[in-house]
Design a protein around this motif. Structure first.
Motif, PDB file in Angstrom:
ATOM      1  N   LEU A 142       0.809  -1.220   0.000  1.00 26.63           N
ATOM      2  CA  LEU A 142       0.000   0.000   0.000  1.00 26.63           C
ATOM      3  C   LEU A 142       0.843   1.272   0.000  1.00 26.63           C
ATOM      4  N   ILE A 143       2.125   1.160   0.352  1.00 26.10           N
ATOM      5  CA  ILE A 143       3.011   2.329   0.361  1.00 26.10           C
ATOM      6  C   ILE A 143       3.653   2.448  -1.014  1.00 26.10           C
ATOM      7  N   TYR A 144       3.293   3.495  -1.735  1.00 20.99           N
ATOM      8  CA  TYR A 144       3.837   3.702  -3.072  1.00 20.99           C
ATOM      9  C   TYR A 144       5.127   4.504  -3.048  1.00 20.99           C
ATOM     10  N   ASP A 145       5.228   5.443  -2.114  1.00 22.96           N
ATOM     11  CA  ASP A 145       6.424   6.275  -2.054  1.00 22.96           C
ATOM     12  C   ASP A 145       6.483   6.912  -0.677  1.00 22.96           C
TER      13      ASP A 145
ATOM     14  N   THR B  37      -1.942   3.984  -0.963  1.00 23.99           N
ATOM     15  CA  THR B  37      -3.244   3.685  -1.519  1.00 23.99           C
ATOM     16  C   THR B  37      -3.973   2.731  -0.584  1.00 23.99           C
ATOM     17  N   LEU B  38      -5.145   2.332  -0.987  1.00 23.68           N
ATOM     18  CA  LEU B  38      -5.927   1.325  -0.275  1.00 23.68           C
ATOM     19  C   LEU B  38      -6.205   0.190  -1.245  1.00 23.68           C
ATOM     20  N   THR B  39      -6.654  -0.938  -0.735  1.00 22.95           N
ATOM     21  CA  THR B  39      -6.890  -2.089  -1.619  1.00 22.95           C
ATOM     22  C   THR B  39      -8.029  -1.831  -2.596  1.00 22.95           C
ATOM     23  N   THR B  40      -8.991  -0.991  -2.206  1.00 25.03           N
ATOM     24  CA  THR B  40     -10.078  -0.597  -3.113  1.00 25.03           C
ATOM     25  C   THR B  40     -10.433   0.865  -2.837  1.00 25.03           C
ATOM     26  N   PRO B  41     -10.904   1.585  -3.861  1.00 21.99           N
ATOM     27  CA  PRO B  41     -11.288   2.980  -3.629  1.00 21.99           C
ATOM     28  C   PRO B  41     -12.401   3.131  -2.590  1.00 21.99           C
ATOM     29  N   GLY B  42     -13.268   2.156  -2.441  1.00 21.31           N
ATOM     30  CA  GLY B  42     -14.354   2.247  -1.477  1.00 21.31           C
ATOM     31  C   GLY B  42     -14.003   1.717  -0.103  1.00 21.31           C
ATOM     32  N   CYS B  43     -12.754   1.409   0.127  1.00 28.75           N
ATOM     33  CA  CYS B  43     -12.327   0.851   1.414  1.00 28.75           C
ATOM     34  C   CYS B  43     -12.653   1.833   2.545  1.00 28.75           C
ATOM     35  N   PRO B  44     -13.367   1.374   3.565  1.00 32.31           N
ATOM     36  CA  PRO B  44     -13.747   2.273   4.660  1.00 32.31           C
ATOM     37  C   PRO B  44     -12.625   2.551   5.664  1.00 32.31           C
TER      38      PRO B  44
ATOM     39  N   ASP C   2      -3.549   5.978  -8.338  1.00 35.29           N
ATOM     40  CA  ASP C   2      -2.871   5.617  -9.572  1.00 35.29           C
ATOM     41  C   ASP C   2      -1.413   5.355  -9.276  1.00 35.29           C
ATOM     42  N   PRO C   3      -0.913   4.191  -9.523  1.00 33.00           N
ATOM     43  CA  PRO C   3      -1.621   3.084 -10.155  1.00 33.00           C
ATOM     44  C   PRO C   3      -2.551   2.388  -9.165  1.00 33.00           C
ATOM     45  N   PRO C   4      -3.585   1.726  -9.681  1.00 36.15           N
ATOM     46  CA  PRO C   4      -4.482   1.004  -8.788  1.00 36.15           C
ATOM     47  C   PRO C   4      -3.734  -0.126  -8.090  1.00 36.15           C
ATOM     48  N   TRP C   5      -4.117  -0.376  -6.837  1.00 37.95           N
ATOM     49  CA  TRP C   5      -3.507  -1.472  -6.097  1.00 37.95           C
ATOM     50  C   TRP C   5      -3.945  -2.805  -6.698  1.00 37.95           C
ATOM     51  N   GLY C   6      -3.043  -3.765  -6.657  1.00 32.24           N
ATOM     52  CA  GLY C   6      -3.341  -5.133  -7.068  1.00 32.24           C
ATOM     53  C   GLY C   6      -2.535  -6.091  -6.228  1.00 32.24           C
TER      54      GLY C   6
END
Length: 99
Positions: free
Chosen positions: A27-30, A43-50, A79-83
């Motif tokens: 989840l840590i991009y930079d 980021t989070l695993t999904t945009p709707g993650c609470p 961006d980029p989306p998490w996967g």
């Protein structure tokens, strides 16, 4: 204060739904750390993650251990989306995934 120390402290931030730290989840991009403070792009695993607010609070709690308590800025990015390919092998093992 170094980026390595910040990353080490972030291993204490656990995603409560998955039980794995946010570093190994990918989840840590930079991150950057200097005399001006700490910047975390994550980021989070999904945009709707609470859990966005919770994880932001936990990042700040973990980094409160830094010498001098520098200012911490957390930027949530999509961006980029998490996967799942962003997870470390340790995270995949913890979640029961096999390579």
């Amino acid at each position: 204060m170094t980026a390595d120390l910040v990353r080490l402290l972030l291993h204490d931030v656990i995603d409560p739904e998955l039980g794995v730290n946010i570093v190994d989840l990918g989840l840590i991009y930079d991150l950057s750390a200097d005399d001006a403070g700490v910047l975390i792009r994550m980021t989070l695993t999904t945009p709707g993650c609470p859990l966005g607010g919770y994880l932001d609070d936990e990042v700040r709690r973990a980094l409160a251990q830094l010498p001098g308590r520098p200012p911490v800025r957390v930027e949530l990015v999509w961006d980029p989306p998490w996967g799942p390919e962003l997870m470390t092998d340790a995270a995949k093992r913890a979640l029961g995934w096999f390579r």
